[in-house]
Design a protein around this motif. Sequence first.
Motif, PDB file in Angstrom:
ATOM      1  N   ARG A 134      37.665  46.828  53.928  1.00 57.20           N
ATOM      2  CA  ARG A 134      38.076  46.786  52.524  1.00 57.20           C
ATOM      3  C   ARG A 134      38.083  48.199  51.947  1.00 57.20           C
ATOM      4  NH1 ARG A 134      36.046  42.291  48.352  1.00 57.20           N
ATOM      5  NH2 ARG A 134      37.080  43.085  46.493  1.00 57.20           N
ATOM      6  N   VAL A 135      39.152  48.502  51.200  1.00 61.63           N
ATOM      7  CA  VAL A 135      39.313  49.835  50.624  1.00 61.63           C
ATOM      8  C   VAL A 135      39.207  49.794  49.102  1.00 61.63           C
ATOM      9  CG1 VAL A 135      40.925  51.766  50.343  1.00 61.63           C
ATOM     10  CG2 VAL A 135      40.729  50.611  52.546  1.00 61.63           C
ATOM     11  N   SER A 136      39.917  48.857  48.457  1.00 59.89           N
ATOM     12  CA  SER A 136      39.922  48.837  46.995  1.00 59.89           C
ATOM     13  C   SER A 136      40.429  47.495  46.488  1.00 59.89           C
ATOM     14  CB  SER A 136      40.817  49.959  46.445  1.00 59.89           C
ATOM     15  OG  SER A 136      42.171  49.729  46.791  1.00 59.89           O
ATOM     16  N   THR A 137      40.239  47.299  45.196  1.00 58.05           N
ATOM     17  CA  THR A 137      40.765  46.129  44.505  1.00 58.05           C
ATOM     18  C   THR A 137      41.467  46.629  43.243  1.00 58.05           C
ATOM     19  OG1 THR A 137      38.953  44.760  45.315  1.00 58.05           O
ATOM     20  CG2 THR A 137      40.185  43.921  43.422  1.00 58.05           C
ATOM     21  N   GLU A 138      42.675  46.126  43.018  1.00 56.99           N
ATOM     22  CA  GLU A 138      43.455  46.513  41.846  1.00 56.99           C
ATOM     23  C   GLU A 138      44.099  45.268  41.241  1.00 56.99           C
ATOM     24  OE1 GLU A 138      46.305  49.627  42.665  1.00 56.99           O
ATOM     25  OE2 GLU A 138      45.009  50.452  44.226  1.00 56.99           O
ATOM     26  N   THR A 139      44.343  45.312  39.956  1.00 53.77           N
ATOM     27  CA  THR A 139      45.110  44.261  39.307  1.00 53.77           C
ATOM     28  C   THR A 139      46.554  44.723  39.254  1.00 53.77           C
ATOM     29  OG1 THR A 139      43.197  43.579  38.021  1.00 53.77           O
ATOM     30  CG2 THR A 139      45.359  42.864  37.226  1.00 53.77           C
ATOM     31  N   LEU A 140      47.432  43.933  39.864  1.00 53.46           N
ATOM     32  CA  LEU A 140      48.851  44.298  39.969  1.00 53.46           C
ATOM     33  C   LEU A 140      49.736  43.166  39.477  1.00 53.46           C
ATOM     34  CD1 LEU A 140      48.791  45.863  43.552  1.00 53.46           C
ATOM     35  CD2 LEU A 140      48.723  47.077  41.369  1.00 53.46           C
ATOM     36  N   MET A 141      50.929  43.519  39.058  1.00 55.62           N
ATOM     37  CA  MET A 141      51.922  42.550  38.608  1.00 55.62           C
ATOM     38  C   MET A 141      53.039  42.500  39.652  1.00 55.62           C
ATOM     39  SD  MET A 141      52.896  40.511  36.159  1.00 55.62           S
ATOM     40  CE  MET A 141      52.254  40.953  34.569  1.00 55.62           C
ATOM     41  N   ASP A 142      53.464  41.295  40.020  1.00 53.11           N
ATOM     42  CA  ASP A 142      54.621  41.136  40.899  1.00 53.11           C
ATOM     43  C   ASP A 142      55.490  40.001  40.359  1.00 53.11           C
ATOM     44  OD1 ASP A 142      53.603  38.673  41.761  1.00 53.11           O
ATOM     45  OD2 ASP A 142      52.741  39.517  43.581  1.00 53.11           O
ATOM     46  N   GLU A 143      56.424  39.531  41.172  1.00 50.46           N
ATOM     47  CA  GLU A 143      57.356  38.482  40.734  1.00 50.46           C
ATOM     48  C   GLU A 143      56.660  37.187  40.352  1.00 50.46           C
ATOM     49  OE1 GLU A 143      61.107  37.984  43.029  1.00 50.46           O
ATOM     50  OE2 GLU A 143      60.168  39.453  44.365  1.00 50.46           O
ATOM     51  N   THR A 144      55.422  36.983  40.828  1.00 51.62           N
ATOM     52  CA  THR A 144      54.723  35.724  40.571  1.00 51.62           C
ATOM     53  C   THR A 144      53.651  35.850  39.496  1.00 51.62           C
ATOM     54  OG1 THR A 144      53.100  36.124  42.319  1.00 51.62           O
ATOM     55  CG2 THR A 144      55.132  34.981  42.949  1.00 51.62           C
ATOM     56  N   GLY A 145      53.508  37.044  38.905  1.00 51.56           N
ATOM     57  CA  GLY A 145      52.539  37.234  37.839  1.00 51.56           C
ATOM     58  C   GLY A 145      51.533  38.323  38.157  1.00 51.56           C
ATOM     59  N   GLU A 146      50.449  38.335  37.391  1.00 45.73           N
ATOM     60  CA  GLU A 146      49.402  39.338  37.556  1.00 45.73           C
ATOM     61  C   GLU A 146      48.334  38.790  38.501  1.00 45.73           C
ATOM     62  OE1 GLU A 146      48.035  41.975  34.177  1.00 45.73           O
ATOM     63  OE2 GLU A 146      46.310  40.618  34.402  1.00 45.73           O
TER      64      GLU A 146
END
Length: 172
Positions: free
Chosen positions: A142-154
């Motif tokens: 495991r390297v990191s955790t981020e909150t990202l937005m894509d075509e299906t939502g956040e």
Amino acid sequence: MTLTTMRLRLRPFTEADAPALYQCSRDPKVGIAAGWPPHRSVEDSLEVIRTVFSAPHTFAVVERESGTLIGSAGFTGRGSPGEDELGYALHPDWWGRGLMTEAASELLRYAFEDRGLQAVWASHYAENPASRRVIEKCGFQRVSTETLMDETGEHETVFYRLDRARWEEAKG
């Protein structure tokens, strides 16, 4: 190029795979977990084969005994030189059998031995523990955790990396 494991064959997609890909990819549990909307038609699946799954190092995952297309797996082409990102999706009827771990393990062998990569990345949404288990079983760290937005939502997205030295050490 075709890769073979005990239970699977990983081969390039063909346009003839569109109906079977649609059967796999219309289920919201498949696409949304992988970051794309469910396919709405065989034509959607054909377009994905032509534009996304025609990329190098992208494979149809086929169950060897029956010849049934059960998913997709391969590399996205994203990453620094000498690195790539692993992605995969599997029809829910085939979940829980260790098949994607088997496919991912062979893809890692292919990445490090045949392609000469130095590292492979993978990620999953925090709400997808099955994908986390595949990634961890393959030895990623495991390297990191981020909150990202894509075509299906956040989504809270967890990123992992596996370098060649760790992979070689783990395989013995």
